[in-house]
Design an enzyme around this catalytic site. Structure first.
Site, short mmCIF file in Angstrom:
data_model
loop_
_atom_site.label_atom_id
_atom_site.label_comp_id
_atom_site.label_asym_id
_atom_site.label_seq_id
_atom_site.Cartn_x
_atom_site.Cartn_y
_atom_site.Cartn_z
N ARG A 16 -15.38 -17.53 -18.25
CA ARG A 16 -14.81 -17.87 -19.58
C ARG A 16 -14.80 -16.69 -20.54
O ARG A 16 -14.80 -16.86 -21.76
CB ARG A 16 -15.55 -19.05 -20.21
CG ARG A 16 -15.44 -20.33 -19.42
CD ARG A 16 -15.70 -21.56 -20.25
NE ARG A 16 -15.68 -22.73 -19.40
CZ ARG A 16 -16.76 -23.25 -18.80
NH1 ARG A 16 -17.94 -22.69 -18.97
NH2 ARG A 16 -16.64 -24.30 -18.03
N ARG A 65 6.89 -12.07 -34.29
CA ARG A 65 6.57 -11.26 -33.12
C ARG A 65 7.69 -11.23 -32.09
O ARG A 65 7.80 -10.29 -31.29
CB ARG A 65 5.27 -11.77 -32.48
CG ARG A 65 4.79 -10.90 -31.33
CD ARG A 65 3.41 -11.27 -30.85
NE ARG A 65 3.04 -10.41 -29.73
CZ ARG A 65 1.80 -10.17 -29.35
NH1 ARG A 65 0.80 -10.73 -29.96
NH2 ARG A 65 1.56 -9.36 -28.34
N GLU A 119 2.90 -15.19 -31.55
CA GLU A 119 4.35 -15.25 -31.32
C GLU A 119 4.97 -16.56 -31.74
O GLU A 119 5.76 -17.16 -31.01
CB GLU A 119 4.64 -14.96 -29.83
CG GLU A 119 6.06 -14.47 -29.61
CD GLU A 119 6.24 -13.71 -28.29
OE1 GLU A 119 5.26 -13.09 -27.82
OE2 GLU A 119 7.34 -13.75 -27.74
N HIS A 173 14.31 -8.29 -19.04
CA HIS A 173 13.37 -8.88 -18.10
C HIS A 173 14.08 -9.50 -16.89
O HIS A 173 13.62 -9.38 -15.76
CB HIS A 173 12.55 -9.99 -18.77
CG HIS A 173 11.24 -9.50 -19.31
ND1 HIS A 173 10.48 -10.25 -20.18
CD2 HIS A 173 10.53 -8.36 -19.09
CE1 HIS A 173 9.37 -9.58 -20.48
NE2 HIS A 173 9.39 -8.43 -19.84
N HIS A 227 14.68 -7.51 -24.29
CA HIS A 227 13.84 -8.02 -23.20
C HIS A 227 14.33 -9.31 -22.58
O HIS A 227 13.93 -9.64 -21.47
CB HIS A 227 12.39 -8.21 -23.69
CG HIS A 227 11.63 -6.92 -23.79
ND1 HIS A 227 11.99 -5.92 -24.65
CD2 HIS A 227 10.53 -6.47 -23.12
CE1 HIS A 227 11.15 -4.90 -24.51
NE2 HIS A 227 10.25 -5.21 -23.60
N ASN A 248 10.80 -8.61 -28.67
CA ASN A 248 11.50 -8.93 -27.43
C ASN A 248 12.96 -8.48 -27.43
O ASN A 248 13.70 -8.77 -26.50
CB ASN A 248 11.43 -10.44 -27.17
CG ASN A 248 10.06 -10.84 -26.68
OD1 ASN A 248 9.59 -10.34 -25.67
ND2 ASN A 248 9.41 -11.72 -27.41
N GLU A 263 10.61 1.70 -24.98
CA GLU A 263 9.94 0.83 -25.96
C GLU A 263 9.85 1.52 -27.32
O GLU A 263 9.89 0.87 -28.36
CB GLU A 263 8.53 0.44 -25.47
CG GLU A 263 8.50 -0.43 -24.22
CD GLU A 263 8.95 -1.89 -24.48
OE1 GLU A 263 9.09 -2.29 -25.65
OE2 GLU A 263 9.17 -2.61 -23.48
N LYS A 297 4.28 -1.77 -33.88
CA LYS A 297 3.94 -2.96 -33.11
C LYS A 297 2.75 -3.68 -33.73
O LYS A 297 2.74 -4.91 -33.84
CB LYS A 297 3.64 -2.59 -31.65
CG LYS A 297 3.21 -3.80 -30.86
CD LYS A 297 3.42 -3.74 -29.37
CE LYS A 297 3.06 -5.11 -28.78
NZ LYS A 297 3.05 -5.12 -27.33
N HIS A 330 10.41 -0.63 -15.76
CA HIS A 330 10.50 -1.56 -16.90
C HIS A 330 11.42 -0.97 -17.98
O HIS A 330 12.32 -1.65 -18.47
CB HIS A 330 9.11 -1.84 -17.46
CG HIS A 330 9.12 -2.71 -18.68
ND1 HIS A 330 9.43 -4.06 -18.62
CD2 HIS A 330 8.88 -2.46 -20.00
CE1 HIS A 330 9.37 -4.59 -19.84
NE2 HIS A 330 9.04 -3.64 -20.69
N LYS A 383 -2.00 -9.40 -25.57
CA LYS A 383 -1.39 -10.20 -24.50
C LYS A 383 -1.95 -9.78 -23.16
O LYS A 383 -1.95 -8.61 -22.81
CB LYS A 383 0.13 -9.98 -24.48
CG LYS A 383 0.89 -10.78 -25.51
CD LYS A 383 2.40 -10.65 -25.25
CE LYS A 383 3.21 -11.46 -26.25
NZ LYS A 383 4.67 -11.34 -26.00
#
Lengths: 356, 356
Positions: free
Chosen positions: B114, B228, B224, B239, B235, B232, B178, B214, B255, B136
């Protein structure tokens, strides 16, 4: 007595799921999933639907019942099912079942797309008095209980004793062990009341008191840095016995049966390593051993039990840590105990006549 | 400029890992693990050790490099390794590597028992300007990127440009995408400065500015819920193209290469579905297509790309959601775009001469 406000969420008691019906009808969620095992989907889902005004607007995700299925393989299956159903971040997962369902459902929800909302409806006595509070989610890996999990709170929890009517006696007894524990660690009067009660007729106020005790502890220490460890009384040895039994016994112990054994052993350790009195030990031993079925901690299991205890989450620097009673209704944590004493507690347990 | 305080943790710049040396020497942790892939363990670990005064007091957990290994099977392996090493809740995990290592290491750490503490040392440009900030963590399931993960902050982050010296040019270019994105969504002047710079000589102040942009965004909206999502930009399509390429191309796109493609397509969508001007689109297209290698979005991939976009985490109620520029340095989120327009953006991309 119909609502208990815990850190960040509410626990509703005997409200007939009224606010849940409001939540699902509000349109706040893009999709609603009910997660259940085959038992609860047969026995509890009809009652759930009825309480929710004949509610059918959800997809059912069903899993196999039992602790042995609270594992990563099932999690992967549920994550994929959510994806197949097109679940986005705005969906809601309602976990309907015992601790396996709320632990695993909570873990899946807290990690799917980095977290979706979930609501717990614990349907066993054990999950109502234990898993319902505190935001622990978890799954077993390699038979190590809750090796992986998160601390994530459900949006809310609904406790309805109507679900307990579907429970076998053995399951009621399993949950009752945690209630006894709550009395032993925090409330002597509550412990005495339980002793004078019948676990088959467990009352809503008693459940409420258990939840309240647990809630007070976890609110003070949500991430188990200190105080929360007292909730592990009976669990250091109890978990090890439970794990051993799950692997080796044809009819494995229930969680509560294992915790009952753990509480006797750790009450013994409380008397040898803390200020717990001999007459208090006698009282606890007599009460628990009368209530729970006979069992023997076999000598050939000792080494493996020690090994399981070595991977207990409360440990620090490789030292096994116990939570031990200083009296009935009082508990200390971070107690070091020698291996010799632990072995003696097994011997104590095997000689109190609990032995079949 | 050597420390940026983000919500709940600090990001250190070019400090030679001094405070990290203090942390590991403080004795706060029961054990220290360094998580790396075979590349970073060969190329970055010696420098890490040197910066840390010849530090050897850790166990190394090594994995295979590459996005295709950022999956649940490797996670299970790492969880078990931690258990085998006797890792308790008081241990520390240092993630040394690119985004795969910090994403997966962060996920493993945030869920093992945990949650244990972890520290990120991003060693690629991409992970320094992107994965280093925002908490993230994630892994891919069934080739769906970051389908499972948590929002969990590292204790702190160390950004050292010395690690970039080991990077191939293609990897620098990947991270640079980025940085261009940060300029496009939030800072026109920064975008112009990047246009006048050489990505092979990327400077510490430029990295700092990207991290700052960022950080400002994620501090305002950590989970998000809204703002936020502007991160993206590029993306949604990027993606999908990346996932497709990973499965189908012999030499998959990096990427950043995929995001470069996504930025051109979504700049086109910004001009058809938002207030982005034709001359701005021309500017962005010319700059990016000059910088990045040629690629074609094949017609036979269109259906699968749409399918991948359907499972994008930003979607709501089955509707694909975009973040679109309203000008250079300004971005809106939750923009709905028709399938027809998306297909047109592929056609636009394929006709700008980016096509090999």
């Amino acid at each position: 007595m119909n609502k208990l406000d815990s850190a960040g969420h509410s626990i509703y008691f005997e409200t007939g799921l009224e606010s849940l019906a409001n939540i699902v009808e509000s349109g706040r969620y893009s999709k609603i999933f009910v997660f259940a095992d085959s038992n609860t989907s047969e026995l509890c889902l009809p009652l759930f639907r009825e309480m929710m005004n004949d509610f059918h607007g959800f997809d059912l995700i069903e899993t196999d019942p039992g602790e042995e299925n609270k594992n990563i393989d099932f999690c992967i299956g549920i994550w994929k099912t959510l994806l197949d159903f097109g679940a986005d971040r705005k969906c809601l997962m309602i976990n309907l079942g015992g601790g396996v369902i709320t632990d695993m459902g909570g873990f899946v929800a807290s990690t799917y797309k980095r977290g979706i909302d979930f609501i717990n409806i614990p349907t066993t006595l054990l999950s109502q008095v234990d898993a319902s509070v505190g935001g622990k989610t978890g799954i077993d890996v390699d038979n190590v209980k809750n090796m992986v999990g998160t601390f994530t709170l459900p949006q809310c929890v609904f406790i309805e004793t109507a679900f307990l009517k579907t429970l076998p006696q053995r399951e009621l007894l399993s949950g009752f062990a945690e209630m006894i524990k709550h009395g032993l660690i925090a409330d002597q009067e509550y412990y005495q009341n339980l002793k004078n009660s019948d676990y088959l007729q467990v009352s809503a106020p008693a459940i409420y008191r258990s939840v309240e005790i647990k809630n007070d502890v976890v609110t003070e220490d949500p991430h188990e840095k200190g105080l929360r460890k007292i909730l592990n009384f009976g669990h250091t040895i109890g978990h090890a016995v439970e794990t051993y039994s799950l692997i080796n016994d044809a009819q494995p112990l229930t969680h509560g049966e294992a915790i009952a054994i753990g509480m006797i052993c750790e009450a013994f350790l409380s008397s040898t390593n803390n200020t717990f009195k001999a007459e208090e030990l006698e009282d606890v031993t007599a009460y628990i051993s009368k209530l729970y079925p006979a069992y023997a901690i076999k000598e050939e299991s000792f080494a493996q039990l020690m090994e399981f205890m070595q991977s207990d989450k409360k440990n620090e620097n490789g030292q096994i840590m116990f939570s031990l009673l200083s009296g009935i209704g009082k508990c200390d944590y971070n107690c070091r105990v020698s291996e010799k004493d632990i072995l003696e507690s097994f011997a104590y347990f095997n000689h109190i006549g609990f032995n079949p």
